[in-house]
Design an enzyme around this catalytic site. Structure first.
Site, PDB file in Angstrom:
ATOM      1  N   ASP A 146     -29.990 -63.578 -28.930  1.00  0.00           N
ATOM      2  CA  ASP A 146     -30.960 -62.188 -27.926  1.00  0.00           C
ATOM      3  C   ASP A 146     -31.791 -62.344 -28.597  1.00  0.00           C
ATOM      4  OD1 ASP A 146     -32.209 -59.832 -26.973  1.00  0.00           O
ATOM      5  OD2 ASP A 146     -30.382 -58.432 -27.107  1.00  0.00           O
ATOM      6  N   LYS A 185     -40.065 -58.410 -23.722  1.00  0.00           N
ATOM      7  CA  LYS A 185     -41.101 -58.061 -23.733  1.00  0.00           C
ATOM      8  C   LYS A 185     -42.383 -58.858 -24.609  1.00  0.00           C
ATOM      9  CE  LYS A 185     -37.953 -54.840 -26.353  1.00  0.00           C
ATOM     10  NZ  LYS A 185     -38.536 -53.479 -26.259  1.00  0.00           N
ATOM     11  N   TYR A 227     -27.967 -54.278 -31.313  1.00  0.00           N
ATOM     12  CA  TYR A 227     -28.072 -53.711 -29.785  1.00  0.00           C
ATOM     13  C   TYR A 227     -29.108 -54.423 -28.674  1.00  0.00           C
ATOM     14  CZ  TYR A 227     -30.859 -51.174 -26.082  1.00  0.00           C
ATOM     15  OH  TYR A 227     -31.466 -50.585 -24.693  1.00  0.00           O
TER      16      TYR A 227
END
Length: 418
Positions: free
Chosen positions: A239, A267, A142
């Site tokens: 990522d 994050k 994802y």
């Protein structure tokens, strides 16, 4: 736990917010979203005043726990002088220097606001640099909800053309996507050996597959990626939205020992505030001084920059990563025997302070379609343990042995009740 006020709040929210929650991930929580009024350290308090051990931790950003005093103080100080100024300010420079000091391969960075945004920035930079169009991603990985990469998230999609993960996606966007199976060196070699003919601009990879069962890339796979990208002029993008600054101060590049051309952070970079970044090679990043457009009203806003700088300051203390590793190990040691008596066997996958309970039926059975799994997650919440709907647990430095003992008791009770 009564959950009565949260249930009422969810019912009310559905009258004004699509789906009743600000994010589809929150709407997926079982038996329904929890609504909180206070958060501190590793705990949250709901609208009824009940306290929960929090393993959602904002879906990953809060490695220092809720309301870390150093981060909070820096943000409050900045808010007293400015919020959003629409100009340059010293905070963005200081924050950038702190991030670049931490990440071994980073020469420059660009600020953005979310992981999904930053992934799109990285892909644009790769296409501009190579003159090619297509992106290689891996099945189940994802990389945000944008049409261009939100595809092929299930094992059953292997061997197929990219499969859209949502209704309403642009079919034409997926024409620029190529997919392959994670850790498949043979298929990777076939695709990248013909990168120019296949029009491959970049490979985007989560080296931990953080949103798909916590499967690590093998050293052989990572080495092949770096070698093939170098040989055929392909930009390698990590990522690190979840792994960045959580597994190591230098991110996945430090943890895995392989340096990408670009890393996407989010994050944990701002300790609970909204911020993301693309960091890496100067020649790629500096394309924004030419014809590559990078924009965003809230990019490098003073509040987020204060949070980034404060978080980076805290992370210079090496004991933080020792505490995160110890906390991750402590939860794993508590969960493993607690799950042993389950009528439906499950294992615990762990990489540092990232953990996931994976049932014997496989990771994909945690996607909300399995009623027994939903009941298990709901039972944990009812006993004061908040995990993500997929059974993933984000551990922070504030989690304690007492939290883990309580979690083990709750897991054992929920598992034995199946």
């Amino acid at each position: 736990m009564s959950l009565a006020s949260s249930r009422a709040a969810f019912a009310r929210a559905k009258g004004s917010i699509g789906g009743g929650a600000g994010s589809g991930m929150r709407a997926a929580m079982r038996p329904h979203p929890l609504y909180v009024q206070r958060a501190q350290g590793a705990h949250v308090w709901d609208l009824d005043g009940d306290v929960y051990v929090d393993y959602v931790m904002g879906w990953g950003p809060l490695i220092l726990g809720h309301s870390n005093p150093h981060v909070s103080a820096a943000v409050i100080e900045t808010m007293s002088s400015m919020q959003l100024v629409g100009t340059g300010h010293m905070g963005e420079i200081l924050a950038a220097e702190a991030v670049l000091d931490a990440v071994p391969h980073a020469e420059r960075l660009l600020w953005s606001n979310t992981g999904t945004e930053a992934i799109q920035v990285a892909l644009r930079l790769a296409r501009a640099a190579t003159g090619r169009q297509k992106i290689l991603k891996f099945i189940r990985c994802y990389h945000g909800w944008h049409d261009s990469v939100f595809a092929s998230l299930r094992d059953s999609h292997a061997g197929e053309a990219p499969v859209a993960a949502s209704q309403g996606q642009s079919r034409s966007a997926l024409l620029d996507l190529v997919t392959a199976e994670f850790n498949d060196v043979t298929r990777l070699t076939e695709i990248l050996a013909n990168a120019r003919e296949n029009d491959i601009a970049a490979v985007v990879l989560d080296p931990i597959m953080s949103n798909a069962g916590l499967v690590e890339a093998t050293p052989e796979f990572l080495a092949a990626l770096r070698r093939l990208c170098d040989a055929h002029g392909v930009v390698l993008i990590f990522d690190e939205v979840i792994t960045g600054f959580r597994l190591a101060r230098g991110g996945a590049a430090e943890y895995c020992g392989v340096r990408p051309d670009l890393s996407v952070f989010g994050k944990a970079i701002a300790g609970g505030f909204t911020q993301s970044a693309v960091a890496g090679r100067a020649d790629l990043i500096d394309q924004v001084a030419g014809g590559v457009v990078h924009a965003g009203t809230f990019n490098s806003n003073p509040i987020a920059m204060a949070a980034v700088k404060a978080t980076m300051d805290v992370l210079t203390d090496a004991s933080i990563y020792q505490r995160l590793e110890a906390a991750g190990g402590g939860l794993e040691e508590a969960l493993t025997p607690a799950l042993a008596g389950s009528a439906s066997p499950a294992t615990v996958n762990r990489v540092g302070s990232l953990l996931q309970i994976v049932p014997a039926s496989g990771y994909e059975s945690t996607d909300g379609r399995d009623s027994e799994w939903n009941r298990f997650i709901g039972a944990l919440l009812d006993q004061g343990i908040m995990m993500t709907p997929s059974g993933k647990a984000f551990v922070c430095v504030e989690h304690s042995a007492e939290d883990f003992a309580k979690t083990a008791m709750a897991v054992e009770a929920a598992a034995s009740a199946e």
